[in-house]
Each structure stands twice: as structure tokens, then as C-alpha cells.
Design a protein around this motif. Structure first.
Motif, PDB file in Angstrom:
ATOM      1  N   ILE A   1     -32.216   9.507 -34.207  1.00  0.00           N
ATOM      2  CA  ILE A   1     -32.131   9.353 -32.984  1.00  0.00           C
ATOM      3  C   ILE A   1     -33.736   8.607 -32.704  1.00  0.00           C
ATOM      4  CG2 ILE A   1     -33.153  11.699 -32.343  1.00  0.00           C
ATOM      5  CD1 ILE A   1     -31.172  11.561 -30.108  1.00  0.00           C
ATOM      6  N   THR A   2     -34.562   8.845 -33.362  1.00  0.00           N
ATOM      7  CA  THR A   2     -35.953   8.567 -33.059  1.00  0.00           C
ATOM      8  C   THR A   2     -35.879   6.856 -32.751  1.00  0.00           C
ATOM      9  OG1 THR A   2     -36.711  10.017 -34.687  1.00  0.00           O
ATOM     10  CG2 THR A   2     -38.220   8.276 -34.083  1.00  0.00           C
ATOM     11  N   THR A   3     -34.942   6.231 -33.453  1.00  0.00           N
ATOM     12  CA  THR A   3     -35.125   4.572 -33.435  1.00  0.00           C
ATOM     13  C   THR A   3     -34.130   4.183 -32.073  1.00  0.00           C
ATOM     14  OG1 THR A   3     -32.915   4.556 -34.811  1.00  0.00           O
ATOM     15  CG2 THR A   3     -35.099   4.398 -35.813  1.00  0.00           C
ATOM     16  N   ALA A   4     -33.143   5.182 -31.619  1.00  0.00           N
ATOM     17  CA  ALA A   4     -32.644   4.846 -30.333  1.00  0.00           C
ATOM     18  C   ALA A   4     -33.240   4.491 -29.200  1.00  0.00           C
ATOM     19  CB  ALA A   4     -31.632   5.945 -29.866  1.00  0.00           C
ATOM     20  N   SER A   5     -33.117   3.368 -28.354  1.00  0.00           N
ATOM     21  CA  SER A   5     -33.724   2.815 -27.480  1.00  0.00           C
ATOM     22  C   SER A   5     -33.599   3.766 -26.238  1.00  0.00           C
ATOM     23  CB  SER A   5     -33.602   1.666 -27.042  1.00  0.00           C
ATOM     24  OG  SER A   5     -32.454   1.274 -26.544  1.00  0.00           O
ATOM     25  N   TYR A   6     -34.487   3.983 -25.306  1.00  0.00           N
ATOM     26  CA  TYR A   6     -34.352   4.714 -24.165  1.00  0.00           C
ATOM     27  C   TYR A   6     -33.323   4.163 -23.050  1.00  0.00           C
ATOM     28  CZ  TYR A   6     -36.651   8.436 -21.363  1.00  0.00           C
ATOM     29  OH  TYR A   6     -36.894   9.626 -20.637  1.00  0.00           O
ATOM     30  N   PRO A   7     -32.785   5.108 -22.556  1.00  0.00           N
ATOM     31  CA  PRO A   7     -31.900   4.635 -21.341  1.00  0.00           C
ATOM     32  C   PRO A   7     -32.476   4.308 -20.210  1.00  0.00           C
ATOM     33  CG  PRO A   7     -31.520   6.934 -21.592  1.00  0.00           C
ATOM     34  CD  PRO A   7     -32.379   6.493 -22.716  1.00  0.00           C
ATOM     35  N   VAL A   8     -32.214   3.352 -19.486  1.00  0.00           N
ATOM     36  CA  VAL A   8     -32.643   2.825 -18.275  1.00  0.00           C
ATOM     37  C   VAL A   8     -31.726   3.215 -17.088  1.00  0.00           C
ATOM     38  CG1 VAL A   8     -33.358   0.669 -16.904  1.00  0.00           C
ATOM     39  CG2 VAL A   8     -33.541   1.069 -19.484  1.00  0.00           C
ATOM     40  N   ALA A   9     -32.082   3.669 -15.966  1.00  0.00           N
ATOM     41  CA  ALA A   9     -31.502   4.197 -14.875  1.00  0.00           C
ATOM     42  C   ALA A   9     -30.885   2.892 -14.094  1.00  0.00           C
ATOM     43  CB  ALA A   9     -32.172   4.891 -13.951  1.00  0.00           C
ATOM     44  N   ASN A  10     -29.637   3.086 -13.681  1.00  0.00           N
ATOM     45  CA  ASN A  10     -29.004   1.895 -12.982  1.00  0.00           C
ATOM     46  C   ASN A  10     -29.175   2.239 -11.342  1.00  0.00           C
ATOM     47  OD1 ASN A  10     -26.978   0.185 -11.669  1.00  0.00           O
ATOM     48  ND2 ASN A  10     -25.617   0.517 -13.262  1.00  0.00           N
ATOM     49  N   PRO A  11     -30.079   1.201 -10.938  1.00  0.00           N
ATOM     50  CA  PRO A  11     -30.145   1.686  -9.480  1.00  0.00           C
ATOM     51  C   PRO A  11     -28.740   1.696  -8.654  1.00  0.00           C
ATOM     52  CG  PRO A  11     -30.976  -0.517 -10.002  1.00  0.00           C
ATOM     53  CD  PRO A  11     -30.372   0.178 -11.344  1.00  0.00           C
ATOM     54  N   GLU A  12     -27.848   1.162  -8.995  1.00  0.00           N
ATOM     55  CA  GLU A  12     -26.339   1.358  -8.381  1.00  0.00           C
ATOM     56  C   GLU A  12     -26.190   2.776  -8.168  1.00  0.00           C
ATOM     57  OE1 GLU A  12     -23.686  -0.113  -6.298  1.00  0.00           O
ATOM     58  OE2 GLU A  12     -25.274  -1.126  -7.306  1.00  0.00           O
ATOM     59  N   TYR A  13     -26.385   3.624  -9.068  1.00  0.00           N
ATOM     60  CA  TYR A  13     -26.094   5.322  -8.883  1.00  0.00           C
ATOM     61  C   TYR A  13     -27.245   5.848  -8.241  1.00  0.00           C
ATOM     62  CZ  TYR A  13     -22.320   3.761 -12.123  1.00  0.00           C
ATOM     63  OH  TYR A  13     -21.069   3.037 -12.691  1.00  0.00           O
ATOM     64  N   LEU A  14     -28.312   5.507  -8.086  1.00  0.00           N
ATOM     65  CA  LEU A  14     -29.394   6.110  -7.492  1.00  0.00           C
ATOM     66  C   LEU A  14     -29.206   6.231  -5.815  1.00  0.00           C
ATOM     67  CD1 LEU A  14     -32.449   4.896  -9.839  1.00  0.00           C
ATOM     68  CD2 LEU A  14     -30.846   6.980  -9.901  1.00  0.00           C
ATOM     69  N   LYS A  15     -28.781   5.174  -5.376  1.00  0.00           N
ATOM     70  CA  LYS A  15     -28.447   5.243  -3.857  1.00  0.00           C
ATOM     71  C   LYS A  15     -28.557   6.593  -3.182  1.00  0.00           C
ATOM     72  CE  LYS A  15     -27.435   0.160  -3.382  1.00  0.00           C
ATOM     73  NZ  LYS A  15     -26.251  -0.636  -3.667  1.00  0.00           N
TER      74      LYS A  15
ATOM     75  N   VAL B   1     -30.531  10.903 -26.105  1.00  0.00           N
ATOM     76  CA  VAL B   1     -31.815  10.071 -26.227  1.00  0.00           C
ATOM     77  C   VAL B   1     -32.906  10.654 -25.232  1.00  0.00           C
ATOM     78  CG1 VAL B   1     -32.877   7.888 -26.210  1.00  0.00           C
ATOM     79  CG2 VAL B   1     -30.543   8.146 -26.844  1.00  0.00           C
ATOM     80  N   LEU B   2     -32.298  10.806 -23.809  1.00  0.00           N
ATOM     81  CA  LEU B   2     -33.187  11.299 -22.819  1.00  0.00           C
ATOM     82  C   LEU B   2     -33.915  12.639 -23.190  1.00  0.00           C
ATOM     83  CD1 LEU B   2     -33.790  10.147 -20.108  1.00  0.00           C
ATOM     84  CD2 LEU B   2     -32.117  11.795 -19.165  1.00  0.00           C
ATOM     85  N   LEU B   3     -33.241  13.589 -23.950  1.00  0.00           N
ATOM     86  CA  LEU B   3     -33.808  14.812 -23.850  1.00  0.00           C
ATOM     87  C   LEU B   3     -34.265  15.027 -25.489  1.00  0.00           C
ATOM     88  CD1 LEU B   3     -33.293  17.883 -22.980  1.00  0.00           C
ATOM     89  CD2 LEU B   3     -31.322  18.137 -24.154  1.00  0.00           C
ATOM     90  N   ALA B   4     -34.176  14.120 -26.274  1.00  0.00           N
ATOM     91  CA  ALA B   4     -34.629  14.154 -27.710  1.00  0.00           C
ATOM     92  C   ALA B   4     -36.407  14.388 -27.552  1.00  0.00           C
ATOM     93  CB  ALA B   4     -34.252  12.847 -28.479  1.00  0.00           C
ATOM     94  N   PRO B   5     -36.910  13.813 -26.904  1.00  0.00           N
ATOM     95  CA  PRO B   5     -38.453  14.057 -27.110  1.00  0.00           C
ATOM     96  C   PRO B   5     -38.742  15.527 -26.899  1.00  0.00           C
ATOM     97  CG  PRO B   5     -38.243  12.144 -25.543  1.00  0.00           C
ATOM     98  CD  PRO B   5     -36.711  12.777 -25.903  1.00  0.00           C
ATOM     99  N   PHE B   6     -37.858  16.262 -25.883  1.00  0.00           N
ATOM    100  CA  PHE B   6     -38.004  17.629 -25.757  1.00  0.00           C
ATOM    101  C   PHE B   6     -37.506  18.551 -26.681  1.00  0.00           C
ATOM    102  CE2 PHE B   6     -38.852  15.566 -21.714  1.00  0.00           C
ATOM    103  CZ  PHE B   6     -39.745  16.409 -20.821  1.00  0.00           C
TER     104      PHE B   6
END
Length: 937
Positions: free
Chosen positions: A860-874, A837-842
RNA sequence: GCCUUGGUGGCGGAAUUGGUAGACGCGCUGGAUUCAAAAUCCAGUUCUUUCGAGAGUGUGGGUUCGAUUCCCACCCAAGGUACCA
């Protein structure tokens, strides 16, 4: 082997077309988002790789916003009136409509290959009568409107009529091109209807007036400054002269202040706003009237420096100034008329750019200085432009460099009115730190104070007043061309009358030829049927013009910018036959949320569109004042042209290295004839164009080396790179991503196909990661923490980058992610799904395919965009702010796993950190996490 | 001329906006795989170097402990300059 992009892309393009995936309607409970590209002119060269740059970027945003839950309007169309089709018609006799249709079909094919998510049901074409019908309608509205300065808006002409009927010009605050038009109600009532109409033209927002143009008698046509090179036409080298012609103009100047102020309310790039500000060019100053000696004339000048009035030593008029003839004394007549002829042969562009060449002539007349009553000679100089201010300047050599140069050149007096400032070498032009001297009652004052005082005095004497002028000129709206919108006007007793709304569109007539007529009328003069029958309300033969109800139609057409000044509103309801768009559609879509296009339109299309939108807003036709909330300029993709060098007056071409010191003429050659080492394929060249078949070539080291230059991509420069070839070889997804990867969207950059394999490798790598021996292979296991980290960091980075429109670094982020995931041997469903989904626009095709392979039934156009989980961004590291002597501040970034003691050692080992401290290495650094650090030297 | 933008390795470009210049990609070099090639994978790659180091973001100055980043002057390129679109 690479992934089967050809098969995949074809399949999904057909799928989207069949399902009408991108068809959008305006009844939706989702928030709306309108993302628009500047529509292309369908040129005969087809789409080149530069065109899609903006379209890809906007398509990425459109697709991204759909994933984010917006109802996205993303249309496309064609700005299909234009000069090239007409010129082609002149050469071949082919009707421009046919050429245009062919070109549009080709554009569409090329666009379709790139997987854009345009809603084609809303396509517009400016040359289509169902579209230009509304362009003509807007023209009629402009004709039927005036500008009320008191309410600061455009209003219907009927309101002006009733005002004139009741009060004449008393209490009337209208924008008008002539201040001497004051009349009483009774005078107005007594005027003959045709006189009333002539009078009203001074108020209408589109009006007929004499304007200066570049006239080329040999070609029988008007030329753009661009087409005039050194006083002769670019085509054919015929002489060109400045000439006044009666033309339609748009009173954009009435909106100057609003166009300027409005810039503060829109999210457009600052440089572009700055360009528009400078273009509008508001100057605050004063009008000063100089009485002409022995005459009733008063020469009015505009100056931004009324404080320097005592420094005036002469006046300069533009050569086109109306009074030149009257002011010229008999002894000067010969010189003046010679000068006027000479000046009329120079284009405005030349006059502005060539400041080293000073020219002028004395009229023989004198004006009287309004304050000193001294005699001031009146000169003519082509550094004064008739279009700006009043076309006359008061020359203050000590305070203006051009006046200074003029005075020095003609040995005119220079009077210093600045206290303690030397002006023997150049003028002093600054307004800061100056004290006025040698100026009677202004002595000792600053610029600002003197300006105020002198304006007061001038008002008392009725010799001037404070004034504001704008550089912005009314826009000439007539073109002596065939392939444009006909102006819906006919003439009764030389007075323009509107073709009634109900009769629009006024369709382009057939003509026998597309050139101007022999007596110099525009191409529509060649039409047999181009007269208006007021009784039957239709177009009829010219031959019947003697008939009482039949009148000649306007033969000029509208300029290219007419149709493009309102098309963004048409997309909202493109197929409406009752109105340019329905109220519901206008109120739902309102304005463009993101507009993408080149900055080359800054002072053309983007200013005219703002003007028309303001106008339509004033009449209550559109719900918003600004048509585009946010604008991004995409840089042009430039081509790398190749040149060969013809030795002047011969048929010999010499290799680039041998050109030094020789008189050579560079000639464009097709870039496909040149190798990457810049070697020319001479045999290919001979076959390419017949006139090279007997040319001679001087080689260096056995080869002919061409010159290279980066220029706009254009058919005439033979440097066009076609996207079709790229799609064949690498696929649309690769092309899309590569164009984004090429560099920042705003920046102009030369096209170079060489790097494209990197992007192609990336997509193949992604494909391979989830395939084994050609078969889709995916694991349902829980991903590792490392893989989740990679995924979520990528989500975070990509989302931020798209929001900030940094699309080239987004592509890098994808590459890094896929490299990492490959190293981690990660093929889990839980990673692939959000990644797709993240890559689909490109890269929509490959993602749609992967999506289907994942077993998803919807697009895939109807799929909703993923959201980053802050837990893994630390981050594993932590920042420690440090200050030194309370003055220097910086931060140290160290792994969180370190203990307090280890941190101290780590810091001491960091040589770079130590060298910051004024050359003295600290002996000890005591760190308390999250607190300011003590440093002991 | 004027307005706007840009100038970083062999090339396209990155740099959290004043804090380890050169991320990512191309190209190049070497290696693995292969009968061989393509493809793929791994390593290296700003330049100079006497291998100690030195230089380096268009040029020249300036501010700063520190400048690709801020200031001044200049050079070069692109876009616009009112009728190309």
C-alpha cells in the motif's frame, strides 16, 4: 470479536522487512523529503509509551509523503553515549558498551512492533567508533579553525597563521578571548613554537581554558547544577565547591549573532525561537572603565543603561572576579575571604533563584567615577555572576531593583537621577517616559538621547565605549567521564596536539574501573594504554611516557551533545567509510525537512546543532546553513507517579489523607502496585523491594491511599508504561492511533490507558464494515451520493489536518467517517480503496491487509494519495454576511434550499441572532443572498 | 528568581481564531440482543434547579452588542536554567 491484529501485524512487519519496503536510495526523480525524529538515548528501562509519540507522528508524515509521491528519508538511530550506562558500569562493573548493546536490541524489538517505516540500513549509533570517528574529526576541524569577524565566518587556522606571519594582529578581525593579545609580525616570528601554540589557543574554535565547575572532592568529580542540592551533592550529600578547572570549551559565542539572526529564516515554533533568543541574550549598552583609587587597575563594567551613569553609588564585583584579592584592603581581608568561601558553596542556580537573600561584603577599596571623579566604594556581591558581561556591575540603585535592594540592605546611598519620579519604595526600571535629572550634561534628556551622549563623552575620555554583549557562554566540552568520545588530543610540553586524522577513530581504552582515579583524574586515567606514540602513530602504554616520542593523551571525554550535533547529516550516507557523508548524498538530501522532538532540547541540542552546522557550512562541508527547515515540538507523555509517605525518622508509612500537619517524606512506588482508586497493594509492595518488608502502614478506611503526581516518565520514578503490553492487548495500529488521539502533539499530557478501547472499537468497526461472518465482503456497486460525500469530506479534512499537523482531530475525523459509513451500510470497493490509503499512515498494518484483500499486488506504500472531489464537499448551507450600523458584522448560515421568504422567517426565528442587535430585536431583516443585509429596527 | 508553555464536564480533549462552549472518544445511566455474560447496536449524559430558569472555560478586573479566544494583575502545573538525555 475483534479483528485478528496479532496475526496481521506480524505478517506485514515480516513482509516489509523481507521486501525492504522502506529502504531508500538517493538517486530518484521524485522530490525528496527528509523527516527525522530526535534519536533516543537507549536507557535500561526500555522504550516507554512517551517515546513513540513523536515517532508515530513522524511516521505518519513519512508515509503520507510517500503516498504523495516524495522520495522519503526516514531514518532512526541511537544517542548511545551517556551517563546512565556509565553509572550502571560503576555499580556493576559491566562495560557500558555491553549494557548499551543490550538496551539497543530491546529498543529495536519494541520499535519494530509498532510498524515504523524507518530505513534501518542507515542506523547510526553515536558510541560506535565508525560514527564517533567523524565526531572526533569535526572536533579536529574546530581546533584547526578560527572565526573571522570581517568575513563573519569560520576559517581554517592556516589562514590565521599566514596573517600573523605577515602582519601580526594588524588588520586582523578575529574572535578572541583576550583583547590584550596584539602583536607585530616580527614578535610573532620570534616566538617559540610552544608560545605560538599557547597564543593560538585564544583563537581556536575549541580551546583549553579555565572554567568554573561544581567540584565535589569526596566524589572526585564535577557535578551538574542539577546534582547539587543545597550546597551538597545529591548523591551522598558531600560538600561541593565552585572551582576553576582547565577544560575544553567550544567558542559558540563567536556565532552568537548568526545564531540569533538565523532564527528568522527557519520555520521553527515561535516559543522555541524565543527561548533561543533569550538564551543568546543580546544586550546593547556600553563598557565603562572605573579607575581604582591608588592603583593602576581599571575595573571594566558592562551596562545596558549608560544613561544612568550619574546614578552610580557603588560597584559590585562577582565573588569570582579575578581582582577581588588585589582590591581587598587588609582590614576587610577576613570578611572578604569568609564571604568568598560562603559564595563558592552556593550553586549558580541557587544564586540566580534566591533573590530575597541579599549578601555581600565591602572590599575596602574605592573606584573613581569617570565623569564626576567621586569616590565609589567597591563591593562584592553574589548577585553578580562572573560568567556574564565582565563579572562586574556599576550599581545604580535608583534604576535597578537588585542594586536598590543591595543598597537598602547595606545602607548605601541611593541617588535619584530621574526627574519627578519617586524612588523611596522601589527602583524605577522603565526606560519609557523618563527625563534624566541630577546628571550634569545629561539633564533633561530622554534615555535614548542620554545613552548616545554619554557614550560619546566616555569615548572622548577613553573611559568606555558602546558595546554589545551576549548572555550565551562558550560551551564547556570536557567531561570527566568514561562513556563518551575520547578527545583526539595529546600533549607535548602541556600544549595540545591533534591526533592525526588518519589515526581516527581514537578508540576508548579499556579501564580497570569507571570511577575517577584517586588523584582526581578522569576515568581514562585508569587505562594502562593511554599515551600517544608520535613515531608509530598509535596508542601505547602510559609507562613509556618518558620515551621521546610518547606523550600523554587527553583524559577527558566529550559531552553527550557532541555526537548529536551532526547526526542528521550522517543519515544521508550512513555507511560511508571515506567521509562523514558523500557530496552527492549531501547535495541531494541537503537538510531535514521536518524535525520532531521535545522543546526540552531548545537551548541544548538544538542550539549546539545549529552551531556545528554553521561551522561546517563555513568550511564548505555541508550545502546548507540551517540543518532543519521545519521543526515541531512534541510534548512529553508524562507518567502518573504514585507516592507513599514515610513519617520522618521512622519506618512507618501513613496514608495520604492522614499526612496533614505531619513531617513526611514522599517515596515513589511502582505504579503497578496501585489500583485505579489509588489504593496500595501493601503485600505487593513488601515483595517489590526488601526494605519495605518490615515497614508499618497507617491506613484510612481500611486501605492505604497513595498520592499521585504527574511527572516525566522515568525508570527512577517507577511510573513507566510499556508499549509492549499495549501492543499485546490492542495491537500496534490501535496504539498508534490512540497516541495521536490523546491530544495535540505539541502538548504535554499524562498517559492514561483507559480511553484506548475507543480507538480499538473504531478499527474493529472498520473491519466489520467490510466483513461478513469472518469473510471479506465487498460490493462492486456504485456508492451512494451520501457515502461519496462522507468519503470526500473525510479526505478533505484528513489531508488538511495532516498538513497542519493536527493529528488528534484527524483520528476523530476517521471515527466520524466510519460511524457514518456504518450507518449507511456502505461496503463498496470504491469507498474502501481510497479510505484504506487515507488511513494507512495511521494504521499501516490493517490497511495493508485490507489492500491485499482488495486484490492489490503491491504494498500500500506505493499507492497514491486520494484527492477530494470538490463536487462532494459542497455545503447545503450558505453564508449570508450581515452588517449592522456599518459597524457590527456577522454571518448567517442557512440551508440553500430555503426561498427568500423562508430565509426572512428563519432569521426572525433565530433568537440568538436577534439578541446581537444591542438588545433591540429588529422588526424586519431583508436578505438578498450574497449581499449585505438591511436591518430595520 | 528568570525564560517558555498550559489551565475548558467525572476523564483525554474540540471550538472554522471574537459569534449557539463541550465535536470525537473514555466513563457512567437506561434500553435492545442473549438462558446468561462478553461483544455489538440504540438513546441519554456540563452543573444547579422549586423544571420557570440560572450558573459555567484556573481566580479577580477590563475592552466589546458579544470573550475559552483580546488586555491587565494574580494563582496553580509542566519544561528549561548551561555536566541528565
Amino acid at each position: 470479536m475483534g479483528y485478528p491484529f496479532q496475526e496481521i501485524e506480524k505478517k506485514w512487519q515480516a513482509f516489509w522487512a523481507e521486501k525492504q519496503t522502506y529502504h531508500v536510495v538517493h538517486s530518484s526523480d521524485k522530490p525528496k523529503f527528509y523527516v527525522l525524529d530526535m534519536f533516543p538515548y537507549p536507557s535500561g528501562a526500555g522504550l516507554h509509551v512517551g517515546h513513540p509519540l513523536g515517532y508515530i507522528a513522524s511516521d505518519i508524515v513519512a508515509r503520507y509523503k510517500r503516498h504523495k509521491g516524495f522520495n522519503v528519508l526516514h531514518p532512526q538511530g541511537y544517542d548511545s553515549f551517556g551517563l546512565p550506562a556509565e553509572q550502571y558500569a560503576i555499580q556493576t562493573g559491566q562495560h557500558p558498551a555491553i549494557t548499551t548493546e543490550t538496551n539497543i536490541n530491546r529498543y529495536r524489538e519494541q520499535l519494530d512492533r509498532m510498524g515504523f517505516s524507518f530505513d534501518w540500513s542507515r542506523e547510526v549509533r553515536t558510541s560506535d567508533p565508525s560514527y564517533y570517528r567523524w565526531t572526533q574529526w569535526i572536533f579536529s576541524l574546530l581546533f584547526d579553525s578560527w572565526y573571522d569577524k570581517k568575513e563573519n565566518k569560520a576559517r581554517p587556522i592556516s589562514t590565521l597563521l599566514s596573517h600573523l606571519q605577515q602582519k601580526g594582529t594588524k588588520d586582523l578581525f578575529a574572535v578572541c578571548d583576550d583583547d590584550t593579545l596584539e602583536i607585530s609580525a616580527s614578535t610573532w616570528q620570534a616566538m617559540a613554537p610552544s608560545d605560538q601554540e599557547a597564543y593560538l589557543l585564544h583563537f581556536r574554535l575549541t580551546y583549553l581554558a579555565e572554567t568554573e565547575v561544581n567540584w565535589c572532592p569526596a566524589l572526585g568529580t564535577v557535578l551538574a547544577n542539577d546534582e547539587v542540592v543545597q550546597g551538597v551533592s545529591e548523591r551522598g550529600g558531600h560538600p561541593v565547591e565552585r572551582k576553576k578547572m582547565k577544560q575544553w570549551s567550544m567558542r559558540i559565542s563567536a556565532f552568537s549573532d548568526r545564531l540569533l539572526e538565523g532564527l528568522n529564516t527557519i520555520d521553527w515554533p515561535d516559543p522555541l525561537k524565543e527561548m533561543q533568543r533569550n538564551w543568546i541574550g543580546k544586550s546593547v549598552g556600553a563598557q565603562v572603565r572605573f579607575a581604582v583609587e591608588n592603583s593602576s587597575l581599571n575595573i571594566e563594567v558592562f551596562t545596558t543603561r549608560p544613561d544612568t551613569l550619574f546614578g552610580v553609588t557603588f560597584l559590585t564585583l562577582a565573588p569570582e572576579h579575578d581582582w577581588v584579592e588585589q582590591l581587598t584592603t587588609s582590614s576587610q581581608a577576613a570578611d572578604v575571604s569568609a564571604y568568598i568561601i560562603k559564595a563558592s558553596q552556593r550553586s549558580e542556580r541557587e544564586r540566580m533563584s534566591d533573590v530575597t537573600q541579599i549578601s555581600g561584603v565591602f572590599t575596602g577599596s574605592y573606584a573613581i567615577h569617570p565623569l564626576t571623579n567621586e569616590r565609589v566604594p567597591i563591593w562584592i556581591g553574589d548577585y553578580v555572576l562572573s560568567g556574564y558581561g565582565t563579572g562586574a556591575v556599576m550599581a545604580v540603585p535608583c534604576g535597578d531593583q537588585r542594586d536598590y535592594n543591595f543598597a537598602t540592605h547595606f545602607d548605601l546611598p541611593i541617588k535619584n537621577i530621574f526627574h519627578d519620579i519617586a524612588i523611596d519604595k522601589e527602583a524605577f526600571t522603565s526606560k519609557e517616559n523618563v527625563v534624566i535629572a541630577n546628571s550634569d550634561f545629561l539633564n533633561g534628556l530622554s534615555c535614548k538621547a542620554a545613552t548616545k551622549k554619554v557614550i560619546e563623552r566616555l569615548s572622548e575620555l577613553d573611559a568606555g565605549e558602546g558595546a554589545i554583549t551576549y548572555r550565551l557562554r562558550d560551551a564547556v566540552f570536557s567531561r570527566q567521564r568514561y562513556w563518551g568520545e575520547p578527545i583526539p588530543v595529546y600533549y607535548v610540553n602541556d600544549q595540545p596536539q591533534l591526533v592525526p586524522d588518519s589515526c581516527l577513530p581514537l578508540q576508548l581504552p579499556e579501564v580497570s574501573k569507571y570511577l575517577p582515579t584517586e588523584d582526581g583524574a578522569p576515568p581514562l586515567g585508569n587505562a594502562d594504554e593511554w599515551a600517544w606514540d608520535t613515531e608509530n602513530k598509535c596508542v601505547v602504554s602510559n609507562k613509556k611516557i618518558d620515551n621521546k616520542s610518547i606523550f600523554p593523551l587527553e583524559k577527558n571525554t566529550m559531552p553527550g551533545w557532541a555526537g548529536s550535533s551532526w547526526y542528521f547529516n550522517r543519515y544521508m550516507d550512513a555507511n560511508n567509510t571515506e567521509a562523514f557523508a558523500s557530496k552527492e548524498a549531501l547535495n541531494y538530501w541537503r537538510e531535514v525537512d521536518l524535525y520532531l522532538g521535545g522543546s526540552e532540547h531548545a537551548t541544548g541540542h538544538l542550539l549546539y546543532s545549529r552551531f556545528w552546522q554553521y561551522f561546517m557550512y563555513d568550511l564548505g562541508l555541508v550545502p546548507v546553513e540551517n540543518f532543519a527547515k521545519k521543526l515541531i515540538n512534541q510534548g512529553m507523555i508524562l507518567g502518573e507517579s504514585a507516592f507513599i509517605y514515610r513519617l520522618k525518622d521512622t519506618q512507618t508509612y501513613i496514608s495520604k489523607g492522614l499526612c496533614d500537619g505531619k513531617d513526611v517524606v514522599p517515596v515513589h512506588v511502582d505504579i503497578s502496585l496501585v489500583s485505579t482508586q489509588n489504593e496500595l497493594d501493601i503485600e505487593g509492595l513488601r515483595k517489590w523491594q526488601p526494605h519495605f518488608s518490615d515497614a508499618g502502614f497507617e491506613l484510612e478506611n481500611g486501605v492505604y491511599v497513595v498520592g499521585r503526581e504527574v511527572e516525566k516518565m522515568s525508570k527512577s520514578k517507577y511510573n513507566v508504561v510499556n508499549p509492549d503490553a499495549i501492543c499485546d492487548q490492542y495491537g500496534a495500529d490501535t496504539l498508534r492511533m490512540y497516541e495521536m488521539f490523546l491530544g495535540p502533539i505539541e502538548q504535554a499530557k499524562p498517559w492514561n490507558t483507559a480511553g484506548i478501547s475507543g480507538v480499538s472499537n473504531f478499527l474493529n468497526k472498520l473491519w466489520r464494515l467490510f466483513h461478513q461472518d469472518e469473510a471479506f465482503a465487498i460490493s462492486d456497486d456504485q456508492p451512494t451520493k451520501e457515502s461519496l460525500k462522507t468519503l470526500h469530506k473525510t479526505i478533505d479534512k484528513v489531508t488538511q489536518d495532516i498538513e497542519q499537523f493536527s493529528l488528534n482531530t484527524t483520528v476523530s475525523a476517521f471515527m466520524i467517517a466510519v460511524n457514518d459509513l456504518t450507518a449507511q451500510k456502505c461496503n463498496q470497493r470504491l469507498i474502501l480503496e481510497p479510505l484504506t490509503v487515507l488511513l494507512a499512515p495511521f494504521a499501516p498494518h490493517i490497511c495493508e491487509e485490507l489492500w491485499a484483500l482488495l486484490g492489490k499486488e503491491t504494498s500500500i506504500t506505493t499507492a497514491s494519495y486520494p484527492v477530494a472531489n470538490p463536487e462532494y464537499l459542497k455545503d447545503d448551507s450558505k453564508e449570508y454576511p450581515i452588517s449592522f450600523n456599518g459597524k457590527m458584522r456577522f454571518t448567517l448560515k442557512l440551508p440553500t434550499s430555503l426561498t427568500k421568504d423562508e430565509i426572512e422567517i428563519a432569521v426572525l426565528q433565530d433568537e440568538r441572532t436577534l439578541s446581537y442587535l444591542d438588545g433591540n430585536a429588529p422588526k424586519k431583516i431583508i436578505i438578498v443572498p450574497n449581499k449585505i443585509v438591511n436591518i430595520v429596527i
